[in-house]
Design a protein around this motif. Structure first.
Motif, PDB file in Angstrom:
ATOM      1  N   VAL A  87       0.747  -1.138   0.251  1.00 51.72           N
ATOM      2  CA  VAL A  87      -0.060   0.037   0.127  1.00 51.72           C
ATOM      3  C   VAL A  87       0.867   1.237  -0.046  1.00 51.72           C
ATOM      4  N   ARG A  88       0.710   1.842  -1.001  1.00 49.33           N
ATOM      5  CA  ARG A  88       1.110   3.358  -1.122  1.00 49.33           C
ATOM      6  C   ARG A  88       0.492   4.483  -1.670  1.00 49.33           C
ATOM      7  N   LEU A  89       0.771   5.506  -1.850  1.00 48.99           N
ATOM      8  CA  LEU A  89       0.119   6.464  -2.565  1.00 48.99           C
ATOM      9  C   LEU A  89       0.170   6.223  -4.055  1.00 48.99           C
ATOM     10  N   ASP A  90      -0.864   6.469  -4.854  1.00 46.99           N
ATOM     11  CA  ASP A  90      -0.672   6.454  -6.361  1.00 46.99           C
ATOM     12  C   ASP A  90      -0.610   7.867  -7.021  1.00 46.99           C
ATOM     13  N   THR A  91      -0.729   8.637  -6.331  1.00 51.21           N
ATOM     14  CA  THR A  91      -0.330  10.262  -6.715  1.00 51.21           C
ATOM     15  C   THR A  91       0.892  10.700  -6.040  1.00 51.21           C
TER      16      THR A  91
ATOM     17  N   GLY B 188     -10.317  -8.863  -8.594  1.00 52.98           N
ATOM     18  CA  GLY B 188     -10.231  -7.432  -8.857  1.00 52.98           C
ATOM     19  C   GLY B 188      -8.856  -6.992  -9.516  1.00 52.98           C
ATOM     20  N   THR B 189      -9.008  -6.095 -10.189  1.00 55.10           N
ATOM     21  CA  THR B 189      -7.735  -5.608 -10.833  1.00 55.10           C
ATOM     22  C   THR B 189      -7.895  -4.049 -10.766  1.00 55.10           C
ATOM     23  N   GLY B 190      -8.188  -3.305  -9.767  1.00 59.36           N
ATOM     24  CA  GLY B 190      -8.174  -1.999  -9.529  1.00 59.36           C
ATOM     25  C   GLY B 190      -6.876  -1.474  -8.852  1.00 59.36           C
ATOM     26  N   ALA B 191      -6.992  -0.169  -8.259  1.00 58.63           N
ATOM     27  CA  ALA B 191      -5.957   0.241  -7.628  1.00 58.63           C
ATOM     28  C   ALA B 191      -5.306  -0.573  -6.436  1.00 58.63           C
ATOM     29  N   SER B 192      -6.320  -1.234  -5.479  1.00 59.10           N
ATOM     30  CA  SER B 192      -5.731  -2.115  -4.326  1.00 59.10           C
ATOM     31  C   SER B 192      -5.050  -3.382  -5.076  1.00 59.10           C
ATOM     32  N   ALA B 193      -5.636  -3.940  -5.818  1.00 51.46           N
ATOM     33  CA  ALA B 193      -5.022  -5.272  -6.509  1.00 51.46           C
ATOM     34  C   ALA B 193      -3.914  -4.770  -7.145  1.00 51.46           C
TER      35      ALA B 193
ATOM     36  N   GLN C  83      -9.875 -11.023 -13.221  1.00 55.38           N
ATOM     37  CA  GLN C  83     -10.093  -9.919 -13.920  1.00 55.38           C
ATOM     38  C   GLN C  83     -11.488  -9.750 -14.507  1.00 55.38           C
ATOM     39  N   ARG C  84     -12.313  -8.734 -14.106  1.00 56.21           N
ATOM     40  CA  ARG C  84     -13.322  -8.512 -14.897  1.00 56.21           C
ATOM     41  C   ARG C  84     -13.181  -7.590 -15.895  1.00 56.21           C
ATOM     42  N   ASN C  85     -12.420  -6.392 -15.798  1.00 52.52           N
ATOM     43  CA  ASN C  85     -11.776  -5.406 -16.705  1.00 52.52           C
ATOM     44  C   ASN C  85     -10.508  -4.972 -16.470  1.00 52.52           C
ATOM     45  N   ALA C  86      -9.813  -4.852 -17.442  1.00 51.11           N
ATOM     46  CA  ALA C  86      -8.362  -4.761 -17.283  1.00 51.11           C
ATOM     47  C   ALA C  86      -8.243  -2.943 -16.841  1.00 51.11           C
TER      48      ALA C  86
ATOM     49  N   ALA D   5     -11.750   6.555 -18.211  1.00 49.89           N
ATOM     50  CA  ALA D   5     -13.359   6.400 -17.792  1.00 49.89           C
ATOM     51  C   ALA D   5     -13.338   5.719 -16.458  1.00 49.89           C
ATOM     52  N   LYS D   6     -12.315   5.013 -15.873  1.00 48.80           N
ATOM     53  CA  LYS D   6     -12.114   4.574 -14.400  1.00 48.80           C
ATOM     54  C   LYS D   6     -10.987   5.319 -13.966  1.00 48.80           C
ATOM     55  N   ARG D   7     -10.537   5.164 -12.752  1.00 51.89           N
ATOM     56  CA  ARG D   7      -9.475   5.662 -12.156  1.00 51.89           C
ATOM     57  C   ARG D   7      -8.116   4.889 -12.955  1.00 51.89           C
ATOM     58  N   MET D   8      -7.167   5.688 -13.232  1.00 58.78           N
ATOM     59  CA  MET D   8      -6.151   5.056 -13.967  1.00 58.78           C
ATOM     60  C   MET D   8      -4.923   4.884 -12.934  1.00 58.78           C
TER      61      MET D   8
ATOM     62  N   THR E  51     -12.123  -5.877  -4.349  1.00 63.54           N
ATOM     63  CA  THR E  51     -13.026  -5.509  -5.128  1.00 63.54           C
ATOM     64  C   THR E  51     -13.618  -4.346  -4.813  1.00 63.54           C
ATOM     65  N   GLY E  52     -12.977  -3.421  -4.209  1.00 64.30           N
ATOM     66  CA  GLY E  52     -13.267  -1.744  -3.916  1.00 64.30           C
ATOM     67  C   GLY E  52     -14.298  -1.761  -2.867  1.00 64.30           C
ATOM     68  N   PHE E  53     -15.013  -0.687  -3.121  1.00 63.19           N
ATOM     69  CA  PHE E  53     -15.746  -0.232  -2.088  1.00 63.19           C
ATOM     70  C   PHE E  53     -17.090   0.118  -2.375  1.00 63.19           C
TER      71      PHE E  53
ATOM     72  N   THR F 105     -18.526   2.851 -13.269  1.00 59.03           N
ATOM     73  CA  THR F 105     -17.575   2.847 -12.653  1.00 59.03           C
ATOM     74  C   THR F 105     -17.885   3.125 -11.233  1.00 59.03           C
ATOM     75  N   TRP F 106     -17.104   2.903 -10.114  1.00 54.75           N
ATOM     76  CA  TRP F 106     -17.556   3.430  -8.775  1.00 54.75           C
ATOM     77  C   TRP F 106     -17.827   5.061  -8.785  1.00 54.75           C
ATOM     78  N   TYR F 107     -17.558   5.819  -9.653  1.00 55.38           N
ATOM     79  CA  TYR F 107     -17.964   7.111  -9.664  1.00 55.38           C
ATOM     80  C   TYR F 107     -19.210   7.455  -9.789  1.00 55.38           C
TER      81      TYR F 107
HETATM   82  P1  NAP Z   1     -11.780  -0.457  -7.605  1.00 57.84           P
HETATM   83  O1  NAP Z   1     -10.962   0.497  -8.140  1.00 57.84           O
HETATM   84  O2  NAP Z   1     -13.083  -0.227  -7.320  1.00 57.84           O
HETATM   85  O3  NAP Z   1     -11.638  -1.956  -8.142  1.00 57.84           O
HETATM   86  C1  NAP Z   1     -12.266  -3.068  -7.962  1.00 57.84           C
HETATM   87  C2  NAP Z   1     -12.027  -4.015  -8.572  1.00 57.84           C
HETATM   88  O4  NAP Z   1     -12.737  -5.127  -8.240  1.00 57.84           O
HETATM   89  C3  NAP Z   1     -12.192  -3.834  -9.933  1.00 57.84           C
HETATM   90  O5  NAP Z   1     -11.321  -4.446 -10.813  1.00 57.84           O
HETATM   91  C4  NAP Z   1     -13.365  -4.461 -10.148  1.00 57.84           C
HETATM   92  O6  NAP Z   1     -13.958  -4.948 -11.526  1.00 57.84           O
HETATM   93  C5  NAP Z   1     -13.372  -5.770  -9.402  1.00 57.84           C
HETATM   94  N1  NAP Z   1     -14.633  -6.267  -8.945  1.00 57.84           N
HETATM   95  C6  NAP Z   1     -15.647  -5.614  -8.335  1.00 57.84           C
HETATM   96  N2  NAP Z   1     -16.811  -6.478  -8.023  1.00 57.84           N
HETATM   97  C7  NAP Z   1     -16.257  -7.677  -8.635  1.00 57.84           C
HETATM   98  C8  NAP Z   1     -17.123  -8.862  -8.964  1.00 57.84           C
HETATM   99  N3  NAP Z   1     -18.074  -9.100  -8.485  1.00 57.84           N
HETATM  100  N4  NAP Z   1     -16.565  -9.968  -9.574  1.00 57.84           N
HETATM  101  C9  NAP Z   1     -15.095  -9.400 -10.146  1.00 57.84           C
HETATM  102  N5  NAP Z   1     -14.422  -8.547  -9.793  1.00 57.84           N
HETATM  103  C10 NAP Z   1     -15.204  -7.453  -9.353  1.00 57.84           C
HETATM  104  O7  NAP Z   1     -11.192  -0.630  -5.996  1.00 57.84           O
HETATM  105  P2  NAP Z   1      -9.690  -0.508  -5.292  1.00 57.84           P
HETATM  106  O8  NAP Z   1      -8.742  -1.206  -6.144  1.00 57.84           O
HETATM  107  O9  NAP Z   1     -10.099  -1.181  -3.786  1.00 57.84           O
HETATM  108  O10 NAP Z   1      -9.833   0.938  -5.290  1.00 57.84           O
HETATM  109  C11 NAP Z   1     -10.679   1.959  -5.203  1.00 57.84           C
HETATM  110  C12 NAP Z   1     -10.266   3.296  -4.954  1.00 57.84           C
HETATM  111  O11 NAP Z   1      -9.512   3.364  -3.659  1.00 57.84           O
HETATM  112  C13 NAP Z   1      -9.349   3.670  -6.057  1.00 57.84           C
HETATM  113  O12 NAP Z   1     -10.102   4.154  -7.057  1.00 57.84           O
HETATM  114  C14 NAP Z   1      -8.797   5.035  -5.352  1.00 57.84           C
HETATM  115  O13 NAP Z   1      -9.286   5.890  -5.384  1.00 57.84           O
HETATM  116  C15 NAP Z   1      -8.646   4.177  -4.041  1.00 57.84           C
HETATM  117  N6  NAP Z   1      -7.364   3.730  -3.786  1.00 57.84           N
HETATM  118  C16 NAP Z   1      -6.174   4.601  -3.587  1.00 57.84           C
HETATM  119  C17 NAP Z   1      -4.926   3.822  -3.548  1.00 57.84           C
HETATM  120  C18 NAP Z   1      -3.880   4.969  -3.456  1.00 57.84           C
HETATM  121  O14 NAP Z   1      -3.784   6.115  -3.525  1.00 57.84           O
HETATM  122  N7  NAP Z   1      -2.844   4.286  -3.259  1.00 57.84           N
HETATM  123  C19 NAP Z   1      -4.694   2.381  -3.492  1.00 57.84           C
HETATM  124  C20 NAP Z   1      -6.024   1.870  -3.439  1.00 57.84           C
HETATM  125  C21 NAP Z   1      -7.090   2.310  -3.622  1.00 57.84           C
HETATM  126  P3  NAP Z   1     -14.593  -3.892 -12.710  1.00 57.84           P
HETATM  127  O15 NAP Z   1     -13.463  -2.883 -13.214  1.00 57.84           O
HETATM  128  O16 NAP Z   1     -14.968  -4.870 -13.763  1.00 57.84           O
HETATM  129  O17 NAP Z   1     -15.436  -3.247 -11.842  1.00 57.84           O
END
Ligand code: NAP
Length: 660
Positions: A206-210, A335-340, A358-361, A458-461, A509-511, A624-626
């Motif tokens: 875990v670390r900043l991604d900005t 999941g393949t978002g910022a945490s993964a 991965q659901r979406n890259a 379209a989603k967080r880079m 899988t995010g929040f 997107t979660w936006y």
């Molecule tokens: P996220 O960006 O919402 O990513 C969630 C991932 O889980 C996505 O790949 C999503 O796929 C997948 N997912 C969700 N439901 C699913 C399901 N039912 N089956 C399969 N895959 C599923 O969550 P996150 O990675 O925890 O990040 C959330 C936000 O937290 C970031 O956008 C960022 O703002 C913040 N964050 C910041 C940092 C940092 O600054 N260092 C680090 C981590 C997180 P889809 O794309 O298909 O929805």
């Protein structure tokens, strides 16, 4: 700069990390010339001009053109070779002057000098000046600190108290500003430590991604950050230090949770029920309620058939159990978002087998220095050039104002939808695909799945230095794109019938971000519950106030998150300052409360929605979660920090009802 303006700055400066004197420069001319090779010239010239009092060095031809960032940063804001050469010569002369005249501090900047330096950095955009002065931290009279004190404004004998809920990045910003204004407040924190998301998220990697310097308060400008993208623990420690320096640490009531708050029309106060350490709630009354309870707080754990049968360990990224040893185990990451993106590279080398579902890259922007410490040159500049860190932070702020908006703005009838939204967006897409092609060379199957099928932005880079591709290419890694069909006792089966044997499942899988104020009952005027009012579509004027909920202020409420531009800390500080401005009005008018009008909120929402619809994340085919459950983009602020500065400048009387 005139003679009578050369006193050194006083401790009244609004910076908890204020440092008056810097180390003497002792290096030779040749060594200084060497150091310059790696310096950020606009920031350095600004610092030298301020420290020497000679703004004449900031010649018109040395102004950075502020070439907007896209897939790469443009060194020195896009200055051309000739300007860079000249700027280096000017900076060298400046460093020699600092050394020879033993200048180790910055004199107080008069307004004209400050504006000349800002004009240089912003390339003449004087409409940014007020916001930049707020961010700089070297101009006491222009900081975000309130210019009034409670005891000066409140009517004699008036009692007015506030409750701040949460001690994360937002709560600390609010509490510090309330403390500065002398408005009596209590601050509660459900957890046992402060830091919000940064004390909760402790997963590996875990670390900043900005960039770190864009992730700090204007009133707490730490300069000796070790990493270019600070590690989670460093950010948490920063917040602890800020709270200690601001005198807040002792004030925070830990283990204390807001259960409900009800507006009592008769007395004009919020009647809250607050529970300590899980005990039955106690009633406490406050005149104002400030929610700083965060946005990305409630884990989204998807449901899959058979989940309960799984005999191994399951945990969400935010609920990482440090006692779980993943080494030598078969691990699944969903999941393949910022945490993964941070967890997978941090663990893959030590696991026996890794499968990433991965659901979406994700789209990733190149960030070659993502895991690097700050350079020796940078540390040198921070230690020896007075207030270089402040100027560097301000330079980061300047670049962040336009940010990357130009890469995500949609063109009408763009033919390449849904893959891109504009010519520029398509160009970004192609550049990023080219980078992915290099990273996945020899792995065509992985490459195919690594290319997102939605527009960049379209989603967080994410930030990429190649570690994601490295992890996925490892012999023992699998990228699974077939949807999860069910869990079994010893693994996960996908829709294509493949059984993946796993010991540990990590939900990255995010929040559930759009469910603001989940678990808290807020009841406003005429018994209206805030969630009934919102109907799953959280809205707040300037992201702060909600009609029918007097003296209720959200810090990090709906529609204030910047995603391709700007600083989160700026938005939170500004929201806190706006809440205080509203309270100032209440005290000044000697009324009980302020309530924003429905019309004001409607206008604000329409304005923000219209802009969000122009962006990649606002296109109808994007998920997107936006967006909230109703499909409205309820998280994102689609403008620059400047528009937020302007929107929160005054609490307009025509947009508010004052309740006596
Ligand atoms: P996220 O960006 O919402 O990513 C969630 C991932 O889980 C996505 O790949 C999503 O796929 C997948 N997912 C969700 N439901 C699913 C399901 N039912 N089956 C399969 N895959 C599923 O969550 P996150 O990675 O925890 O990040 C959330 C936000 O937290 C970031 O956008 C960022 O703002 C913040 N964050 C910041 C940092 C940092 O600054 N260092 C680090 C981590 C997180 P889809 O794309 O298909 O929805």
């Amino acid at each position: 700069m005139s003679e009578n303006n050369v006193n050194t700055l006083s401790p009244a400066v609004d910076d908890l990390f204020w440092q008056e004197n810097y180390e003497l420069i002792t290096e030779s001319d040749e060594e200084l010339a060497q150091l310059l090779e790696q310096a950020d010239l606009p920031a350095l010239l600004a610092a030298i001009a301020a420290a020497t009092g000679n703004t004449a060095i900031l010649a018109e031809e040395l102004r950075p053109p502020l070439t907007p960032v896209d897939t790469k940063n443009h060194p020195h804001g896009g200055m051309d070779e000739a300007a860079v050469k000249k700027a280096k010569a000017t900076a060298l002369a400046g460093l020699i002057q600092l050394r020879d005249q033993q200048i180790t501090s910055t004199p107080t900047l008069d307004s004209q000098s400050a504006e000349e330096i800002l004009a240089y950095l912003s390339n003449g955009r004087s409409q940014w000046n007020d916001m930049l002065k707020h961010e700089l931290g070297l101009l006491p009279e222009n900081s975000g600190a309130p210019t009034w004190r409670y005891e000066e404004v409140a009517a004699p004998g008036k009692v007015f108290t506030a409750l701040i809920v949460g001690s994360g990045v937002a709560g600390i910003a609010a509490a510090h500003r309330f403390e500065q204004a002398g408005v009596p407040f209590e601050i509660i924190e459900a957890s046992t430590r402060l830091g919000g998301t940064w004390q909760k998220n402790k997963y590996p990697g875990v670390r900043l991604d900005t960039p770190t310097f864009g992730y700090s308060y204007s009133f707490a400008q730490k300069s000796d950050w070790p990493h270019q993208f600070a590690q989670g623990e460093e950010v948490r420690e920063y917040l602890e230090t800020v709270a200690a320096k601001a005198g807040l640490s002792e004030k925070i009531q830990y283990g204390t949770k807001l259960i409900s708050a009800t507006w009592d029309e008769q007395s004009g106060v919020w009647q809250t029920v607050v529970s300590k350490d899980g005990n039955e709630g106690e009633i406490r009354k406050f005149n104002a309620l400030i929610s700083a309870s965060g946005q990305l707080d409630i884990p989204n754990i998807p449901e899959f058939p058979g989940q309960e049968k799984f005999a191994g360990i399951q945990m969400h990224s935010q609920e990482w159990d440090p006692s779980v040893d993943w080494r030598g185990k078969k691990v699944a990451v969903i999941g393949t978002g910022a945490s993964a993106y941070q967890i997978v590279p941090a663990i893959y080398q030590d696991v026996e087998q890794l499968v990433v579902f991965q659901r979406n890259a994700p789209w990733m922007l190149p960030a070659p220095t993502y895991h690097q410490e700050v350079s020796d040159t940078f540390s040198w500049l921070v230690r020896k050039v007075p207030h270089y860190a402040q100027w560097f932070r301000l330079w980061t702020t300047v670049l962040g104002i336009p940010g990357r908006f130009h890469t995500v703005r949609a063109e009408a009838d763009w033919p390449q939808e849904p893959l891109s939204v504009s010519h520029k967006n398509q160009q970004v897409r192609e550049e990023l695909i080219e980078l992915l092609s290099k990273q996945f060379e020899g792995h065509p199957e992985l490459l195919k799945h690594a290319i997102p099928s939605y527009p960049p932005g379209a989603k967080r880079m994410l930030r990429d230095n190649g570690v994601w591709a490295q992890a996925l290419k490892a012999e023992h890694s699998t990228l699974e794109v077939s949807p999860i069909a069910e869990f079994r006792e010893n693994g996960i089966v996908t829709a294509d019938g493949v059984h993946h044997e796993v010991d540990i499942v990590i939900y990255a899988t995010g929040f559930k971000p759009s469910d603001y104020l989940d678990g808290i009952e807020i009841v406003g005027r005429e018994g209206l519950r805030i969630h009934d009012y919102w109907q799953s579509d959280a809205r707040a004027h300037n992201g702060v106030t909600v009609p029918g909920f007097p003296n209720f202020f959200m810090v990090y409420g709906p529609n204030v998150g910047g995603v391709v531009a700007g600083s989160l800390h700026f938005m939170l500080e500004r929201a806190s300052e706006y809440a205080l401005k509203a309270i100032h009005e209440v005290l000044k008018r000697d009324v009980r409360a302020v309530d924003v009008t429905e019309a004001a909120l409607d206008r604000f929402t329409a304005w923000v929605d219209a802009e969000n619809r122009q962006m990649a994340w606002g296109q109808p085919y994007v998920r997107t979660w936006y967006q909230n459950r109703n499909g409205r983009v309820s998280q994102v602020w689609p403008f620059t920090n400047i528009e937020y500065w302007e929107a929160t400048e005054t609490v307009r009387p025509d947009e508010h009802e004052f309740l006596s």
